[in-house]
Scaffold this motif. Structure first.
Motif, PDB file in Angstrom:
ATOM      1  N   ALA A 114       3.117   1.082   3.389  1.00 48.27           N
ATOM      2  CA  ALA A 114       4.175   2.068   3.073  1.00 48.27           C
ATOM      3  C   ALA A 114       3.495   3.372   2.686  1.00 48.27           C
ATOM      4  N   THR A 115       2.618   3.824   3.570  1.00 53.56           N
ATOM      5  CA  THR A 115       1.739   4.959   3.265  1.00 53.56           C
ATOM      6  C   THR A 115       2.336   6.311   3.639  1.00 53.56           C
ATOM      7  N   GLY A 116       3.585   6.326   4.169  1.00 54.56           N
ATOM      8  CA  GLY A 116       4.245   7.586   4.492  1.00 54.56           C
ATOM      9  C   GLY A 116       3.714   8.214   5.770  1.00 54.56           C
ATOM     10  N   THR A 153      -6.023   4.021  -6.669  1.00 51.33           N
ATOM     11  CA  THR A 153      -6.568   2.889  -5.908  1.00 51.33           C
ATOM     12  C   THR A 153      -6.279   3.125  -4.428  1.00 51.33           C
ATOM     13  N   CYS A 154      -7.326   3.514  -3.724  1.00 52.01           N
ATOM     14  CA  CYS A 154      -7.138   3.879  -2.322  1.00 52.01           C
ATOM     15  C   CYS A 154      -7.603   2.752  -1.401  1.00 52.01           C
ATOM     16  N   VAL A 155      -6.719   2.332  -0.515  1.00 57.47           N
ATOM     17  CA  VAL A 155      -7.064   1.263   0.431  1.00 57.47           C
ATOM     18  C   VAL A 155      -7.825   1.855   1.606  1.00 57.47           C
ATOM     19  N   ASN A 158      16.473  10.539   5.103  1.00 52.38           N
ATOM     20  CA  ASN A 158      15.084  10.053   5.213  1.00 52.38           C
ATOM     21  C   ASN A 158      14.727   9.147   4.038  1.00 52.38           C
ATOM     22  N   LEU A 159      15.200   9.493   2.853  1.00 47.61           N
ATOM     23  CA  LEU A 159      14.946   8.587   1.722  1.00 47.61           C
ATOM     24  C   LEU A 159      15.730   7.291   1.908  1.00 47.61           C
ATOM     25  N   GLN A 160      16.944   7.374   2.457  1.00 50.46           N
ATOM     26  CA  GLN A 160      17.701   6.142   2.714  1.00 50.46           C
ATOM     27  C   GLN A 160      16.910   5.224   3.659  1.00 50.46           C
ATOM     28  N   SER A 166       0.332  11.753   1.293  1.00 48.62           N
ATOM     29  CA  SER A 166       0.667  11.265   2.638  1.00 48.62           C
ATOM     30  C   SER A 166      -0.414  11.750   3.611  1.00 48.62           C
ATOM     31  N   THR A 167      -1.491  10.998   3.650  1.00 52.77           N
ATOM     32  CA  THR A 167      -2.672  11.440   4.390  1.00 52.77           C
ATOM     33  C   THR A 167      -2.764  10.825   5.786  1.00 52.77           C
ATOM     34  N   GLY A 168      -1.766  10.033   6.140  1.00 55.77           N
ATOM     35  CA  GLY A 168      -1.742   9.444   7.478  1.00 55.77           C
ATOM     36  C   GLY A 168      -2.598   8.186   7.604  1.00 55.77           C
ATOM     37  N   ALA A 174       9.383   4.112  -0.197  1.00 52.02           N
ATOM     38  CA  ALA A 174       9.442   2.829   0.509  1.00 52.02           C
ATOM     39  C   ALA A 174       8.608   1.767  -0.208  1.00 52.02           C
ATOM     40  N   GLY A 175       7.416   2.152  -0.661  1.00 52.78           N
ATOM     41  CA  GLY A 175       6.515   1.190  -1.294  1.00 52.78           C
ATOM     42  C   GLY A 175       7.060   0.674  -2.618  1.00 52.78           C
ATOM     43  N   MET A 176       7.615   1.567  -3.436  1.00 51.10           N
ATOM     44  CA  MET A 176       8.155   1.125  -4.728  1.00 51.10           C
ATOM     45  C   MET A 176       9.345   0.183  -4.516  1.00 51.10           C
ATOM     46  N   ARG A 185      15.299  18.127  -7.057  1.00 53.69           N
ATOM     47  CA  ARG A 185      16.501  17.436  -7.562  1.00 53.69           C
ATOM     48  C   ARG A 185      16.681  16.068  -6.924  1.00 53.69           C
ATOM     49  N   CYS A 186      15.977  15.802  -5.834  1.00 55.52           N
ATOM     50  CA  CYS A 186      16.004  14.534  -5.091  1.00 55.52           C
ATOM     51  C   CYS A 186      17.387  14.147  -4.562  1.00 55.52           C
ATOM     52  N   ASN A 187      17.594  14.518  -3.318  1.00 59.79           N
ATOM     53  CA  ASN A 187      18.813  14.092  -2.605  1.00 59.79           C
ATOM     54  C   ASN A 187      18.520  12.688  -2.073  1.00 59.79           C
ATOM     55  N   ALA A 218       6.124  20.715   6.852  1.00 60.20           N
ATOM     56  CA  ALA A 218       7.138  19.876   7.511  1.00 60.20           C
ATOM     57  C   ALA A 218       7.719  18.884   6.512  1.00 60.20           C
ATOM     58  N   ILE A 219       9.035  18.801   6.469  1.00 63.05           N
ATOM     59  CA  ILE A 219       9.666  17.865   5.535  1.00 63.05           C
ATOM     60  C   ILE A 219       9.381  16.420   5.956  1.00 63.05           C
ATOM     61  N   ILE A 220       9.298  16.207   7.237  1.00 59.71           N
ATOM     62  CA  ILE A 220       8.964  14.846   7.692  1.00 59.71           C
ATOM     63  C   ILE A 220       7.994  14.879   8.880  1.00 59.71           C
ATOM     64  N   ILE A 227       0.867  -1.194   0.000  1.00 60.96           N
ATOM     65  CA  ILE A 227       0.000   0.000   0.000  1.00 60.96           C
ATOM     66  C   ILE A 227       0.896   1.234   0.000  1.00 60.96           C
ATOM     67  N   GLY A 228       0.842   1.995  -1.078  1.00 59.45           N
ATOM     68  CA  GLY A 228       1.624   3.228  -1.168  1.00 59.45           C
ATOM     69  C   GLY A 228       2.737   3.141  -2.197  1.00 59.45           C
ATOM     70  N   GLY A 229       2.636   3.963  -3.222  1.00 58.38           N
ATOM     71  CA  GLY A 229       3.662   3.999  -4.269  1.00 58.38           C
ATOM     72  C   GLY A 229       4.612   5.154  -4.089  1.00 58.38           C
ATOM     73  N   GLY A 230       5.130   5.306  -2.867  1.00 57.16           N
ATOM     74  CA  GLY A 230       6.188   6.289  -2.602  1.00 57.16           C
ATOM     75  C   GLY A 230       7.529   5.565  -2.622  1.00 57.16           C
ATOM     76  N   LEU A 271       0.983  -3.302  -6.329  1.00 54.07           N
ATOM     77  CA  LEU A 271       1.283  -2.021  -5.667  1.00 54.07           C
ATOM     78  C   LEU A 271       0.065  -1.116  -5.829  1.00 54.07           C
ATOM     79  N   LEU A 272      -0.515  -0.714  -4.703  1.00 53.56           N
ATOM     80  CA  LEU A 272      -1.741   0.091  -4.745  1.00 53.56           C
ATOM     81  C   LEU A 272      -1.419   1.528  -4.339  1.00 53.56           C
ATOM     82  N   GLU A 273      -1.703   2.449  -5.224  1.00 56.59           N
ATOM     83  CA  GLU A 273      -1.379   3.864  -4.976  1.00 56.59           C
ATOM     84  C   GLU A 273      -2.616   4.722  -5.227  1.00 56.59           C
ATOM     85  N   GLN A 274      -2.936   5.564  -4.246  1.00 59.32           N
ATOM     86  CA  GLN A 274      -4.166   6.354  -4.393  1.00 59.32           C
ATOM     87  C   GLN A 274      -4.047   7.500  -5.416  1.00 59.32           C
TER      88      GLN A 274
HETATM   89  C1  LIG Z   1       9.471  19.098   0.425  1.00 63.37           C
HETATM   90  C2  LIG Z   1      10.185  17.822   0.833  1.00 63.37           C
HETATM   91  C3  LIG Z   1      11.498  17.622   0.446  1.00 63.37           C
HETATM   92  C4  LIG Z   1      12.163  16.467   0.848  1.00 63.37           C
HETATM   93  N1  LIG Z   1      13.436  16.276   0.404  1.00 63.37           N
HETATM   94  C5  LIG Z   1      14.100  15.153   0.759  1.00 63.37           C
HETATM   95  C6  LIG Z   1      15.389  14.876   0.248  1.00 63.37           C
HETATM   96  O1  LIG Z   1      15.910  15.591  -0.624  1.00 63.37           O
HETATM   97  N2  LIG Z   1      16.030  13.763   0.705  1.00 63.37           N
HETATM   98  C7  LIG Z   1      15.470  12.908   1.606  1.00 63.37           C
HETATM   99  O2  LIG Z   1      16.108  11.932   1.994  1.00 63.37           O
HETATM  100  N3  LIG Z   1      14.213  13.106   2.059  1.00 63.37           N
HETATM  101  C8  LIG Z   1      13.510  14.188   1.646  1.00 63.37           C
HETATM  102  N4  LIG Z   1      12.230  14.382   2.090  1.00 63.37           N
HETATM  103  C9  LIG Z   1      11.605  13.344   2.946  1.00 63.37           C
HETATM  104  C10 LIG Z   1      11.217  12.128   2.095  1.00 63.37           C
HETATM  105  O3  LIG Z   1      10.585  12.587   0.922  1.00 63.37           O
HETATM  106  C11 LIG Z   1      10.265  11.184   2.835  1.00 63.37           C
HETATM  107  O4  LIG Z   1      10.823  10.834   4.067  1.00 63.37           O
HETATM  108  C12 LIG Z   1      10.025   9.922   2.004  1.00 63.37           C
HETATM  109  O5  LIG Z   1       9.499  10.257   0.740  1.00 63.37           O
HETATM  110  C13 LIG Z   1       9.056   8.970   2.705  1.00 63.37           C
HETATM  111  O6  LIG Z   1       8.776   7.908   1.830  1.00 63.37           O
HETATM  112  P1  LIG Z   1       7.533   6.927   2.086  1.00 63.37           P
HETATM  113  O7  LIG Z   1       7.521   5.995   0.932  1.00 63.37           O
HETATM  114  O8  LIG Z   1       7.589   6.370   3.441  1.00 63.37           O
HETATM  115  O9  LIG Z   1       6.254   7.847   2.034  1.00 63.37           O
HETATM  116  P2  LIG Z   1       5.588   8.768   0.808  1.00 63.37           P
HETATM  117  O10 LIG Z   1       6.691   9.145  -0.086  1.00 63.37           O
HETATM  118  O11 LIG Z   1       4.847   9.773   1.526  1.00 63.37           O
HETATM  119  O12 LIG Z   1       4.683   7.725   0.072  1.00 63.37           O
HETATM  120  C14 LIG Z   1       3.476   7.232   0.616  1.00 63.37           C
HETATM  121  C15 LIG Z   1       2.536   6.890  -0.528  1.00 63.37           C
HETATM  122  O13 LIG Z   1       1.413   6.173  -0.001  1.00 63.37           O
HETATM  123  C16 LIG Z   1       0.245   6.580  -0.697  1.00 63.37           C
HETATM  124  N5  LIG Z   1      -0.914   6.290   0.152  1.00 63.37           N
HETATM  125  C17 LIG Z   1      -1.192   6.800   1.379  1.00 63.37           C
HETATM  126  N6  LIG Z   1      -2.341   6.294   1.849  1.00 63.37           N
HETATM  127  C18 LIG Z   1      -2.822   5.432   0.899  1.00 63.37           C
HETATM  128  C19 LIG Z   1      -3.971   4.601   0.806  1.00 63.37           C
HETATM  129  N7  LIG Z   1      -4.885   4.542   1.780  1.00 63.37           N
HETATM  130  N8  LIG Z   1      -4.138   3.844  -0.320  1.00 63.37           N
HETATM  131  C20 LIG Z   1      -3.231   3.888  -1.336  1.00 63.37           C
HETATM  132  N9  LIG Z   1      -2.127   4.663  -1.304  1.00 63.37           N
HETATM  133  C21 LIG Z   1      -1.910   5.423  -0.187  1.00 63.37           C
HETATM  134  C22 LIG Z   1       0.482   8.064  -0.923  1.00 63.37           C
HETATM  135  O14 LIG Z   1      -0.333   8.572  -1.953  1.00 63.37           O
HETATM  136  C23 LIG Z   1       1.968   8.121  -1.226  1.00 63.37           C
HETATM  137  O15 LIG Z   1       2.241   8.033  -2.611  1.00 63.37           O
HETATM  138  C24 LIG Z   1      11.525  15.506   1.665  1.00 63.37           C
HETATM  139  C25 LIG Z   1      10.199  15.706   2.029  1.00 63.37           C
HETATM  140  C26 LIG Z   1       9.521  16.840   1.619  1.00 63.37           C
HETATM  141  C27 LIG Z   1       8.086  17.026   2.003  1.00 63.37           C
END
Ligand SMILES: Cc1cc2nc3c(=O)[nH]c(=O)nc-3n(C[C@H](O)[C@H](O)[C@H](O)COP(=O)(O)OP(=O)(O)OC[C@H]3O[C@@H](n4cnc5c(N)ncnc54)[C@H](O)[C@@H]3O)c2cc1C
Length: 418
Positions: A168-170, A130-132, A400-402, A179-181, A12-14, A47-49, A358-360, A7-10, A29-32
């Motif tokens: 992996a919903t962030g 596709t929202c879970v 955080n991406l690591q 990232s709706t929690g 971590a999910g990808m 630029r994605c660090n 908030a960045i995180i 759940i979540g195409g961010g 992989l289900l992504e809303q």
């Molecule tokens: C402005 C900004 C800049 C940043 N820059 C950096 C950087 O340069 N380097 C770095 O290391 N970190 C950076 N970060 C932090 C980093 O982006 C996050 O920590 C990281 O993306 C988290 O990944 P995640 O996969 O856990 O969550 P997310 O990337 O938030 O992915 C979660 C996914 O789950 C999906 N989802 C949620 N609920 C549902 C549901 N019910 N059904 C289906 N899908 C759902 C969402 O749509 C989303 O696509 C930045 C953050 C922000 C906001």
């Protein structure tokens, strides 16, 4: 063949989906959102660090909450494995200041494309829009005291069955990226504890309204100390920025993470040392010299060499010295007051900006209830967590991406063999 739902195409999910498919699972992989990686797109100012080339010690020093929990995940996919993964996936990388790693193209979209290509190559079925709504569980037949995963229910009430589900919903920051929690709700419904969530790597709001007059002013090579009545919360040297509501910039974002960890919502004071390279005595000598060179000028016209122009009216007001006073009439006490202001320009912190800036997100699914060697829930068989939904976070710099790549990878390979 096991069916793994992610759940979540961010980030971590990808990564989790790619890893699970590589291990031989059938992966959905289900992504809303209408596309994957919406948050990755805005990372690092577009630029994605994506990671940091530091050594292990520095990596764990940069983790603010629950670094030890990340040991296994990091060793399974460390920063160098991440770099290799992206290079091999057709996204060449480069290193910048502070060991930060970016795509050579400077486009975060190339990071997302590399992941999408890998998803396709490994045969992951990606369901967009596709929202879970709910994670489905049953009593585990082997261990009756435990629950086990059966699948997920979507918002349109469809049910998809699975052997394992990876959440992996962030977090909750920058909600517009998706990232709706939701993951916190899924975790609580499964019986998990969710540690209070707070915005972190976020600007501070201040009581003083003179910050507004300095909006846009960036100060480099200053020192800041954030403290409360009892303790120093953070000390740093570098760059900060004034805004219409308070303060921001690299050092302030870092300070906010230490503040969020233990002191969130409590009173704090930020002290700025505008001239950290000079002691008070040295600064007084420097003032005497400057004043001597401008002795017939008015105070307000004798400060060009000391402050950026935007800061001059604020410093004059805070010094209490009349702006029209001749420099040679300024008393020793008045000079001492000005030195004190320059070494200790204080701001009362009233709080932080909200999640949407908030960045995180700090806090999240309690790591004590997750097996660090697999990312599997200790409460529900077949339920896994990865990324920012967990109570783990780090400073800026690619960390955080690591965390997302490492925990995603470990959850993926573990879920595939459940
Ligand atoms: C402005 C900004 C800049 C940043 N820059 C950096 C950087 O340069 N380097 C770095 O290391 N970190 C950076 N970060 C932090 C980093 O982006 C996050 O920590 C990281 O993306 C988290 O990944 P995640 O996969 O856990 O969550 P997310 O990337 O938030 O992915 C979660 C996914 O789950 C999906 N989802 C949620 N609920 C549902 C549901 N019910 N059904 C289906 N899908 C759902 C969402 O749509 C989303 O696509 C930045 C953050 C922000 C906001």
């Amino acid at each position: 063949m096991k069916h793994v739902i992610v759940i979540g195409g961010g980030a971590a999910g990808m990564m989790a989906a790619i890893a699970a498919a590589e291990e031989g699972a059938k992966v959905s992989l289900l992504e809303q959102n209408e596309k994957t990686g919406k948050k990755i797109f805005i990372t690092g100012k577009g630029r994605c660090n994506l990671t940091n080339a530091c050594d292990q010690e520095n990596f764990f020093d940069s983790v603010i909450n629950n670094g030890k929990f990340l040991y296994s995940a990091f060793y399974k996919m460390d920063n160098y494995s991440v770099m290799k993964f992206f290079e091999e996936a057709g996204c060449p990388l480069k290193k910048e200041r502070g060991e930060r790693i970016f795509p050579v193209s400077d486009h975060s979209s190339d990071v997302i494309s590399a992941l999408n290509r890998q998803l396709e190559k490994k045969g992951v079925k990606v369901y967009l829009r596709t929202c879970v709504k709910e994670v489905l569980m049953d009593q585990d037949e082997e261990t009756p005291s435990k629950k086990c995963i059966t699948g997920v229910k979507l918002f349109d009430e469809r049910i998809i069955s699975a052997d394992a589900v990876i959440i992996a919903t962030g977090g909750k920051s920058y909600e517009s990226t998706g990232s709706t929690g939701d993951g916190y709700k899924f975790a609580e419904a499964a019986g998990h504890m969710v540690k209070d969530i707070k915005p972190a790597l976020v600007p501070f709001t201040t009581k003083e309204d003179w910050c507004m007059k300095l909006q846009g002013l960036s100060l480099k090579n200053v020192a800041v100390t954030l403290r409360n009545e009892k303790k120093t919360i953070y000390q740093g040297f570098g760059e900060m920025l004034f805004t219409h509501f308070g303060v921001s910039g690299p050092m302030i974002l870092t300070a906010s993470s230490y503040y969020a960890k233990k002191y969130y919502g409590t009173p704090a004071v930020l002290s700025i040392d505008l001239k950290p390279a000079l002691t008070k005595e040295q600064l007084d000598k420097r003032l005497l010299k400057d004043f001597d060179e401008n002795k017939n000028r008015q105070f307000k016209n004798a400060l060009d060499g000391l402050f950026p122009s935007k800061l001059i009216p604020v410093m004059i007001k805070l010094s209490g010295i009349l702006p029209e006073k001749r420099v040679n009439e300024i008393t020793k006490e008045e000079r001492a007051g000005l030195v004190e202001r320059m070494k200790n320009l204080t701001l009362i912190i009233t709080g932080t900006r909200d999640f949407h800036e908030a960045i995180i997100t700090q806090g999240g699914v309690h790591v004590k209830e997750i097996n660090p060697s697999t990312m599997e829930s200790r409460l529900v068989k077949g339920l896994f967590f990865a990324g920012e939904v967990l109570d783990v976070d780090a400073l800026t710099g690619g960390f955080n991406l690591q965390i997302a790549w490492s925990t995603g990878y470990l959850a993926g390979i573990s879920a595939a063999v459940i």
